[in-house]
Design an enzyme around this catalytic site. Structure first.
Site, mmCIF file in Angstrom:
data_model
loop_
_atom_site.group_PDB
_atom_site.id
_atom_site.type_symbol
_atom_site.label_atom_id
_atom_site.label_comp_id
_atom_site.label_asym_id
_atom_site.label_seq_id
_atom_site.Cartn_x
_atom_site.Cartn_y
_atom_site.Cartn_z
ATOM 1 N N CYS A 76 35.156 41.598 37.402
ATOM 2 C CA CYS A 76 35.295 40.187 37.788
ATOM 3 C C CYS A 76 33.959 39.471 37.709
ATOM 4 O O CYS A 76 33.915 38.241 37.678
ATOM 5 C CB CYS A 76 35.885 40.061 39.189
ATOM 6 S SG CYS A 76 34.830 40.720 40.494
ATOM 7 N N GLU B 89 40.731 34.299 31.851
ATOM 8 C CA GLU B 89 39.898 35.478 32.088
ATOM 9 C C GLU B 89 40.445 36.609 31.217
ATOM 10 O O GLU B 89 41.530 37.140 31.472
ATOM 11 C CB GLU B 89 39.926 35.878 33.562
ATOM 12 C CG GLU B 89 38.975 37.013 33.893
ATOM 13 C CD GLU B 89 38.945 37.360 35.366
ATOM 14 O OE1 GLU B 89 37.926 37.889 35.831
ATOM 15 O OE2 GLU B 89 39.945 37.107 36.067
#
Length: 499
Positions: A283, A383
């Site tokens: 992340c 993402e």
């Protein structure tokens, strides 16, 4: 090779699940089944919560010094078993062994921080706040806490949750990712070897049904989540509606700015490690590179260094990146690369179709690099969670700052420069929760809080550091006056004054 059968962990021991639903845990480099994990029934989840609730009655009264000694023993066991934990991470996640060992080390930092609980959980006192009146605050545990973690850090993410939660006197129910649970389970076993009493730390496995039960359960007082934005938004809303304290660390689109005055080799090597390490499944990965001014001329070297990176199974110690966690993850990354081409980005390096000798079935995607990326493209908006680097060129630092601040996410960002003025300006004007200056992945040490912001975080308080202590405790303020035995009241006081 034998296949592990993962148990639940309730009341201080592994408990075979009676669930009729099980999932295979796959080695992503070979596609071989290495374990089977149950999706717990709601009754089993309730049993774990009941175990934590019962244990809270006594655990909350255990002296701080004893909790500290348990954490000291726990950190020693993690250090001793680093190799074992890392091997389990690599087998089920796919990241390289050195990367897995580094993950264990970052988790260990949090446990080491929890060893300072005797000073972390102190309250405050004001003596003689009024005549013969002392006012003091107590930082007390909430009760039963819960945690839901993602697959990408099966040791570090649980360590972001339960060590400080239980060190502050709470009990805990953890739901790790079903994709790679074995290292998490071994971590929990080590916690009990260190002296964590039965019921203080419990583990259940499962999917949305189990997560929803943890959100809804009336005996759970606080819930911590780390994972995707889609799931985290739902978790935060559902658990919040049930009256829980909630923190949700979610998705990101992290940018690395490279100024033309930066140390060229250091900047390139660091940004490539952050973009492609763990196959981009972080992340905090820097998935967008912003080259400023003359640094745009470095693109060819960046492409060639990316091309030279080694892809292999996680057990290959000299590999720079291993496979993606699953065929589904690989297919999603491949589809986004195709969308990047279709939307007009320039594909400078294509990692699709990569095969690794001896591992024909691995979920491998090599380093992939796009230039001429714009903010409206899917490869920038989404993402990717894979080894794909998007490169953007701008003229000035101001343009770089404006570009990053326009992105809805705020997890982390980095800048490489040799100018203190530029670094200070970036630090001040960038609207992102965690900033690295000549540091590619700005995850702070554990005694500072994880401070992602904007679309990357829901809830006021993040994991680790002082914020974690505040999240897992509630403040009780006491106003106290003690009269002398022979003291006689001078009359009724009907005002609000304490004089």
């Amino acid at each position: 090779m034998s296949v592990r059968e993962i148990a639940l962990y309730i009341e201080g021991k592994p408990v075979p699940s009676q669930s009729g639903e099980w999932r295979d845990v796959i080695n992503p480099a070979t596609q071989k089944v290495v374990a089977r994990v149950p999706f717990a029934s709601l009754e089993e989840v309730d049993r774990a919560v009941a175990s934590a609730r019962a244990a809270f009655r006594t655990w909350r009264k255990v002296p701080l010094a004893k909790r500290m000694r348990i954490m000291l023993a726990f950190q020693a066991l993690i250090r001793e078993h680093t190799g074992e934990l890392a091997a389990l991470i690599t087998e089920e996640h796919g990241k390289t062994l050195p990367d897995a060992e580094g993950e264990v080390g970052r988790g260990l930092e949090v446990v080491e921080h929890a060893c300072s609980i005797t000073s972390l959980q102190l309250g405050e006192i004001a003596e003689n706040a009024a005549s013969d009146v002392n006012v003091y605050s107590l930082n007390q545990p909430l009760g039963v806490g819960a945690g839901i973690t993602a697959f990408n850090f099966p040791i570090m993410l649980p360590c972001f949750m339960f060590p400080l939660a239980i060190a502050t006197g709470n009990t805990f129910v953890l739901k790790p990712s079903e994709q790679d649970p074995s290292s998490t389970m071994r971590l929990v076993e080590l916690a009990h070897e260190a002296g964590v009493p039965p019921g203080v730390l419990n583990v259940v496995h499962g999917g949305p049904e189990v997560a929803n039960r943890l959100c809804d359960h009336p005996d759970i007082k606080a819930l911590s989540f780390i994972g995707s934005t889609h799931v985290g938004t739902q978790i935060h809303a559902r658990a919040g509606a049930a009256g829980k304290r909630v923190q949700a660390m979610m998705g990101a689109k992290n940018h690395c700015v490279v100024m033309p005055d930066a140390n060229r080799s250091q900047a390139i090597n660091n940004l490539l490690g952050s973009a492609f390490g763990a196959a981009g499944q972080r992340c905090m990965a820097n998935s967008v590179l912003v080259l400023v001014g003359e640094a745009r001329d470095w693109l060819d070297e960046i492409v060639e260094k990316s091309r030279a990176m080694t892809v292999g199974p996680g057990t290959q110690r000299d590999a720079d990146l291993g496979p993606l966690v699953s065929p589904a993850a690989r297919d999603r990354v491949v589809s986004l690369i195709a969308r990047g081409e279709a939307e007009g980005a320039t594909l400078r390096l294509d990692g699709r179709g990569l095969t690794v000798d001896g591992y024909p079935d691995g979920n491998f995607v090599g380093p992939t690099l796009f230039s001429d990326v714009t903010a409206d493209m899917a490869i920038y908006r989404e993402e990717i969670f894979g080894p794909v680097l998007c490169v953007v060129g701008v003229e000035t630092l101001d343009e770089a700052i404006d570009f990053i601040n326009a992105n809805p996410n705020g997890n982390g960002t980095s800048i490489f420069t040799n100018s203190g003025w530029v670094a200070k300006r970036f630090e001040s004007d960038i609207d992102v929760g965690q900033v690295g200056i000549n540091v590619p992945i700005p995850v702070p040490v554990a005694y500072f809080s994880f401070t992602g912001s904007r679309g990357s975080k829901l809830g006021d308080l993040g994991p680790n550091g002082k914020q974690a202590i505040a999240f897992w405790t509630q403040t009780k303020t006491v106003t106290a006056r003690w009269f002398e035995p022979e003291n006689v009241s001078s009359g009724i006081n009907s005002t609000i004054s304490m004089g």
